[in-house]
Enzyme design. Structure first.
Site, PDB file in Angstrom:
ATOM      1  N   VAL A 228      75.481  74.680  33.599  1.00 42.20           N
ATOM      2  CA  VAL A 228      76.738  73.967  33.651  1.00 42.20           C
ATOM      3  C   VAL A 228      77.637  75.287  33.685  1.00 42.20           C
ATOM      4  CG1 VAL A 228      78.495  72.502  32.177  1.00 42.20           C
ATOM      5  CG2 VAL A 228      75.843  72.053  32.047  1.00 42.20           C
TER       6      VAL A 228
ATOM      7  N   GLY B 257      67.857  75.822  29.216  1.00 45.51           N
ATOM      8  CA  GLY B 257      68.772  75.955  30.406  1.00 45.51           C
ATOM      9  C   GLY B 257      68.256  76.938  31.355  1.00 45.51           C
TER      10      GLY B 257
ATOM     11  N   SER C 137      78.774  80.193  28.929  1.00 45.40           N
ATOM     12  CA  SER C 137      77.923  81.002  27.927  1.00 45.40           C
ATOM     13  C   SER C 137      79.037  81.108  26.457  1.00 45.40           C
ATOM     14  CB  SER C 137      77.936  82.270  28.706  1.00 45.40           C
ATOM     15  OG  SER C 137      77.551  83.201  27.768  1.00 45.40           O
TER      16      SER C 137
ATOM     17  N   GLN D 210      65.989  88.945  18.373  1.00 50.76           N
ATOM     18  CA  GLN D 210      66.232  89.262  19.777  1.00 50.76           C
ATOM     19  C   GLN D 210      67.445  90.073  20.007  1.00 50.76           C
ATOM     20  OE1 GLN D 210      66.840  84.869  20.098  1.00 50.76           O
ATOM     21  NE2 GLN D 210      68.211  85.098  21.968  1.00 50.76           N
TER      22      GLN D 210
ATOM     23  N   HIS E 169      78.784  74.811  23.490  1.00 51.05           N
ATOM     24  CA  HIS E 169      79.508  74.472  24.576  1.00 51.05           C
ATOM     25  C   HIS E 169      79.061  73.340  25.557  1.00 51.05           C
ATOM     26  CE1 HIS E 169      77.061  76.915  26.885  1.00 51.05           C
ATOM     27  NE2 HIS E 169      77.365  77.984  26.187  1.00 51.05           N
TER      28      HIS E 169
ATOM     29  N   LYS F 249      69.910  78.374  33.159  1.00 53.89           N
ATOM     30  CA  LYS F 249      71.095  79.647  32.946  1.00 53.89           C
ATOM     31  C   LYS F 249      70.373  80.855  32.549  1.00 53.89           C
ATOM     32  CE  LYS F 249      74.886  81.907  31.176  1.00 53.89           C
ATOM     33  NZ  LYS F 249      74.109  82.354  29.878  1.00 53.89           N
ATOM     34  N   ASP F 250      69.380  80.845  31.583  1.00 55.58           N
ATOM     35  CA  ASP F 250      68.460  82.002  31.111  1.00 55.58           C
ATOM     36  C   ASP F 250      67.144  81.780  31.824  1.00 55.58           C
ATOM     37  OD1 ASP F 250      70.362  82.855  28.477  1.00 55.58           O
ATOM     38  OD2 ASP F 250      70.418  80.945  28.915  1.00 55.58           O
TER      39      ASP F 250
ATOM     40  N   GLY G 122      77.340  73.484  28.013  1.00 56.62           N
ATOM     41  CA  GLY G 122      75.952  73.857  28.641  1.00 56.62           C
ATOM     42  C   GLY G 122      74.913  73.169  27.588  1.00 56.62           C
ATOM     43  N   HIS G 123      75.280  73.532  26.215  1.00 58.80           N
ATOM     44  CA  HIS G 123      74.119  73.254  25.043  1.00 58.80           C
ATOM     45  C   HIS G 123      74.486  71.542  25.327  1.00 58.80           C
ATOM     46  CE1 HIS G 123      75.785  77.366  23.575  1.00 58.80           C
ATOM     47  NE2 HIS G 123      74.435  77.184  23.619  1.00 58.80           N
TER      48      HIS G 123
END
Ligand code: PAJ
Length: 280
Positions: A176, A147, A185, A61, A34, A149-150, A36-37
């Site tokens: 983003v 990111g 996400s 994971q 998306h 984000k994580d 973000g990537h």
């Protein structure tokens, strides 16, 4: 864009290129790409001569019972996007290629790796650190892009890179969001219409905390209560954690300073979402 599935081939291409292609940027992903990537790819493109990406849904994971099997896989579309963004090399191995029979070595980042998402998802960051260390050895980048984000993942990987002397720079990139504020996400795909609405409360709680900080409130306990009040009132949302921590150690802080991490994780229906911001 060259698509490589074998570790040996990717390693040999990357080793040859290392002497010729100047700065190499690397963006590891699990696909279902998306914006973000794509923002990470674009940042890498502005700073590096060559950009490599990886798509690998890393079984290590995911805990048993988590969403490994359902995780969205959109390989063809991902390739199209990466190609359009000028990615030169895509590494997309099968699980057996990364973890052949007999592979047993893992990398654990104790402490940091057991906090926030590491506390809720035991073993998760060992899976992340192990696969990212392997990817770093295979791709040998000069810079690797992750990111914000994580945020906990970023802290774990920075610690690993420092402790194990990886010869590369970890670059953290801004979150983003959709126009209404929801952090992008791959897991947003799991949300139905109602859940998509309900999910907005994560961002709303963070915005409210950020406003209180801007208004002069610095005490974590007060700020957490402000956020909790909003999250607890929301329907369909089960809070996993709301935390105010040092962004490097992920340990709780009593007072918020510039750069303090305010992070939330919550289940919306069955989907676990995370979001955060760094205090101004
Ligand atoms: P994945 O969830 O695919 O994310 C790949 C990268 O994109 C991570 O660095 C993540 O932080 C970043 N990212 C995701 N959503 C973002 C957003 N809204 N804004 C900015 N960046 C965003 O994170 C992983 O994969 C895996 O754990 C991985 C590091 C690839 C190891 O398997």
């Amino acid at each position: 864009m060259q698509i490589v599935k074998s570790v040996a081939e990717m390693q040999s291409i990357c080793r040859k290129l290392r002497t010729q292609d100047g700065m190499r940027g690397f963006v590891p992903t699990m696909g279902a790409l998306h914006k973000g990537h794509i923002s990470l790819i674009q940042r890498a493109r502005t700073e590096c001569q060559t950009v490599a990406a990886s798509i690998f849904v890393n079984p290590l994971q995911f805990a048993p019972g988590e969403d490994f099997a359902q995780y969205p896989r959109t390989f063809e579309e991902d390739c199209r996007l990466l190609e359009a963004e000028g990615v030169a090399l895509l590494f997309a191995p099968e699980a057996r290629e990364m973890y052949p029979d007999g592979a047993v070595t893992t990398i654990t980042v104790p402490g940091i790796g057991d906090r926030l998402d590491g506390a809720s998802r035991p073993g998760h960051f060992t899976g992340v650190a192990t696969v990212v260390a392997k990817l770093f050895h295979i791709v040998a980048p000069h810079r690797a892009y992750f990111g914000q984000k994580d945020a906990a993942q970023l802290a774990v990987l920075r610690q690993m890179v420092q402790d194990l002397n990886f010869d590369l720079e970890v670059v953290g990139c801004a979150i983003v969001r959709d126009t209404d504020g929801l952090a992008l996400s791959s897991r947003n795909k799991y949300l139905n219409g109602l859940e998509r609405e309900q999910a907005l409360v994560l961002h709303q709680a963070l915005v409210r905390i950020a406003k209180s900080i801007a208004g002069g409130e610095r005490e974590s306990s007060t700020l957490l209560q402000i956020g909790r009040n909003i999250l607890d009132k929301a329907t369909g949302v089960q809070v996993d954690y709301l935390a105010i921590v040092n962004a490097e150690s992920l340990l709780p802080v009593v007072y918020v300073e510039k750069g303090t991490l305010v992070a939330v994780a919550a289940y919306v229906g069955r989907t676990r979402l995370i979001d955060n911001f760094l205090a101004a």
